[in-house]
Enzyme design. Structure first.
Site, PDB file in Angstrom:
ATOM      1  N   CYS A  67      -1.372   3.118  -6.688  1.00 32.26           N
ATOM      2  CA  CYS A  67      -0.836   1.909  -6.068  1.00 32.26           C
ATOM      3  C   CYS A  67       0.622   1.753  -6.428  1.00 32.26           C
ATOM      4  O   CYS A  67       1.032   2.074  -7.535  1.00 32.26           O
ATOM      5  CB  CYS A  67      -1.607   0.682  -6.538  1.00 32.26           C
ATOM      6  N   SER A  85       4.231  -6.932   4.890  1.00 39.04           N
ATOM      7  CA  SER A  85       3.540  -5.805   4.268  1.00 39.04           C
ATOM      8  C   SER A  85       4.491  -4.627   4.239  1.00 39.04           C
ATOM      9  O   SER A  85       5.398  -4.525   5.069  1.00 39.04           O
ATOM     10  CB  SER A  85       2.251  -5.465   5.010  1.00 39.04           C
ATOM     11  N   THR A 101       5.269  -3.766  11.995  1.00 37.18           N
ATOM     12  CA  THR A 101       6.016  -2.542  11.711  1.00 37.18           C
ATOM     13  C   THR A 101       5.600  -2.008  10.344  1.00 37.18           C
ATOM     14  O   THR A 101       5.188  -2.765   9.471  1.00 37.18           O
ATOM     15  CB  THR A 101       7.535  -2.805  11.720  1.00 37.18           C
ATOM     16  N   CYS A 159       0.867  -1.166   0.000  1.00 40.53           N
ATOM     17  CA  CYS A 159       0.000   0.000   0.000  1.00 40.53           C
ATOM     18  C   CYS A 159       0.910   1.224   0.000  1.00 40.53           C
ATOM     19  O   CYS A 159       2.124   1.091  -0.112  1.00 40.53           O
ATOM     20  CB  CYS A 159      -0.889  -0.036   1.238  1.00 40.53           C
ATOM     21  N   THR A 160       0.348   2.368   0.116  1.00 40.76           N
ATOM     22  CA  THR A 160       1.172   3.573   0.143  1.00 40.76           C
ATOM     23  C   THR A 160       1.804   3.763   1.520  1.00 40.76           C
ATOM     24  O   THR A 160       3.020   3.761   1.662  1.00 40.76           O
ATOM     25  CB  THR A 160       0.344   4.812  -0.257  1.00 40.76           C
ATOM     26  N   GLY A 161       0.983   3.894   2.563  1.00 41.94           N
ATOM     27  CA  GLY A 161       1.499   4.208   3.888  1.00 41.94           C
ATOM     28  C   GLY A 161       1.846   3.017   4.756  1.00 41.94           C
ATOM     29  O   GLY A 161       2.545   3.160   5.748  1.00 41.94           O
ATOM     30  N   ASN A 162       1.346   1.820   4.416  1.00 40.91           N
ATOM     31  CA  ASN A 162       1.587   0.601   5.197  1.00 40.91           C
ATOM     32  C   ASN A 162       1.257   0.812   6.673  1.00 40.91           C
ATOM     33  O   ASN A 162       1.983   0.374   7.557  1.00 40.91           O
ATOM     34  CB  ASN A 162       3.033   0.115   5.009  1.00 40.91           C
ATOM     35  N   SER A 163       0.134   1.474   6.931  1.00 40.16           N
ATOM     36  CA  SER A 163      -0.262   1.710   8.320  1.00 40.16           C
ATOM     37  C   SER A 163      -1.659   1.191   8.633  1.00 40.16           C
ATOM     38  O   SER A 163      -2.011   1.052   9.793  1.00 40.16           O
ATOM     39  CB  SER A 163      -0.200   3.207   8.649  1.00 40.16           C
ATOM     40  N   CYS A 164      -2.449   0.870   7.602  1.00 45.87           N
ATOM     41  CA  CYS A 164      -3.856   0.563   7.843  1.00 45.87           C
ATOM     42  C   CYS A 164      -4.315  -0.670   7.059  1.00 45.87           C
ATOM     43  O   CYS A 164      -4.303  -1.790   7.571  1.00 45.87           O
ATOM     44  CB  CYS A 164      -4.692   1.794   7.489  1.00 45.87           C
ATOM     45  N   ARG A 165      -4.705  -0.494   5.793  1.00 44.65           N
ATOM     46  CA  ARG A 165      -5.269  -1.595   5.009  1.00 44.65           C
ATOM     47  C   ARG A 165      -4.309  -2.753   4.823  1.00 44.65           C
ATOM     48  O   ARG A 165      -4.677  -3.921   5.006  1.00 44.65           O
ATOM     49  CB  ARG A 165      -5.740  -1.090   3.643  1.00 44.65           C
ATOM     50  N   SER A 166      -3.077  -2.465   4.454  1.00 47.59           N
ATOM     51  CA  SER A 166      -2.110  -3.538   4.245  1.00 47.59           C
ATOM     52  C   SER A 166      -1.814  -4.264   5.555  1.00 47.59           C
ATOM     53  O   SER A 166      -1.591  -5.481   5.569  1.00 47.59           O
ATOM     54  CB  SER A 166      -0.820  -2.998   3.627  1.00 47.59           C
ATOM     55  N   ASP A 219      -9.732   3.722   2.043  1.00 45.84           N
ATOM     56  CA  ASP A 219      -8.847   3.981   3.168  1.00 45.84           C
ATOM     57  C   ASP A 219      -9.669   4.566   4.315  1.00 45.84           C
ATOM     58  O   ASP A 219     -10.082   5.726   4.258  1.00 45.84           O
ATOM     59  CB  ASP A 219      -7.737   4.949   2.766  1.00 45.84           C
ATOM     60  N   CYS A 228      -4.483  -0.628  -2.418  1.00 46.40           N
ATOM     61  CA  CYS A 228      -4.909   0.773  -2.513  1.00 46.40           C
ATOM     62  C   CYS A 228      -6.315   0.842  -3.104  1.00 46.40           C
ATOM     63  O   CYS A 228      -6.694   0.002  -3.906  1.00 46.40           O
ATOM     64  CB  CYS A 228      -3.959   1.560  -3.404  1.00 46.40           C
ATOM     65  N   ASP A 244       6.844  -0.766   7.115  1.00 48.11           N
ATOM     66  CA  ASP A 244       8.126  -0.899   6.421  1.00 48.11           C
ATOM     67  C   ASP A 244       8.111  -0.287   5.023  1.00 48.11           C
ATOM     68  O   ASP A 244       7.090  -0.310   4.337  1.00 48.11           O
ATOM     69  CB  ASP A 244       8.494  -2.380   6.293  1.00 48.11           C
TER      70      ASP A 244
END
Length: 142
Positions: free
Chosen positions: A86, A32, A60, A7-14, A103, A79, A62
């Protein structure tokens, strides 16, 4: 079996997808990453997953670059929105898939509405990744 979720931010969906896929089958190595990793997890995503018994708080956030030199059975982008790009993964991959999800971290409104958006997206991710697991991944593990 190795799966990378991007994903873009790797903080939520992924991170939610990572948690679900890992919970489906311990034989799968799941990682992820993000093209612009936030460096931390979204608290709403962590809370939404904890409510259903999946703890992703130790994950984490990453950068994708740390995974480029590895080989992957699946690389899956998650995404969603039309104005979101994406990431492209240029490493060695057997299967590339895109499964777009909204998101929930962009939701605005009451706390109740925002929480409901995290639940909605979490449940969509669970359903989508479970279907992928049952139809494509699990048969390859047998």
């Amino acid at each position: 079996m190795k799966v990378l979720i991007l994903c873009t931010g790797n903080s939520c969906r992924s991170q939610m997808a990572h948690g679900f896929l890992q919970s489906f089958d311990s034989r799968i190595t799941v990682c992820s990453a993000g093209t612009q990793a936030a460096g931390k997890l979204n608290a709403g995503a962590v809370a939404a997953m904890k409510e259903i018994g999946i703890d992703i708080s130790n994950h984490t956030s990453d950068q994708v670059e740390q995974y480029l030199d590895q080989e992957w059975d699946y690389v899956i982008t998650v995404c969603g929105g039309a104005n979101e790009v994406c990431p492209a993964f240029l490493g060695k991959v057997k299967h590339r898939l895109h499964m777009g999800f909204d998101d929930p971290s962009h939701a605005t409104g009451t706390d109740e509405f925002i929480k409901s958006e995290f639940h909605r997206v979490r449940d969509q991710i669970k359903d989508g990744f479970y279907k992928l697991y049952i139809e494509q991944i699990k048969p390859q593990l047998s």
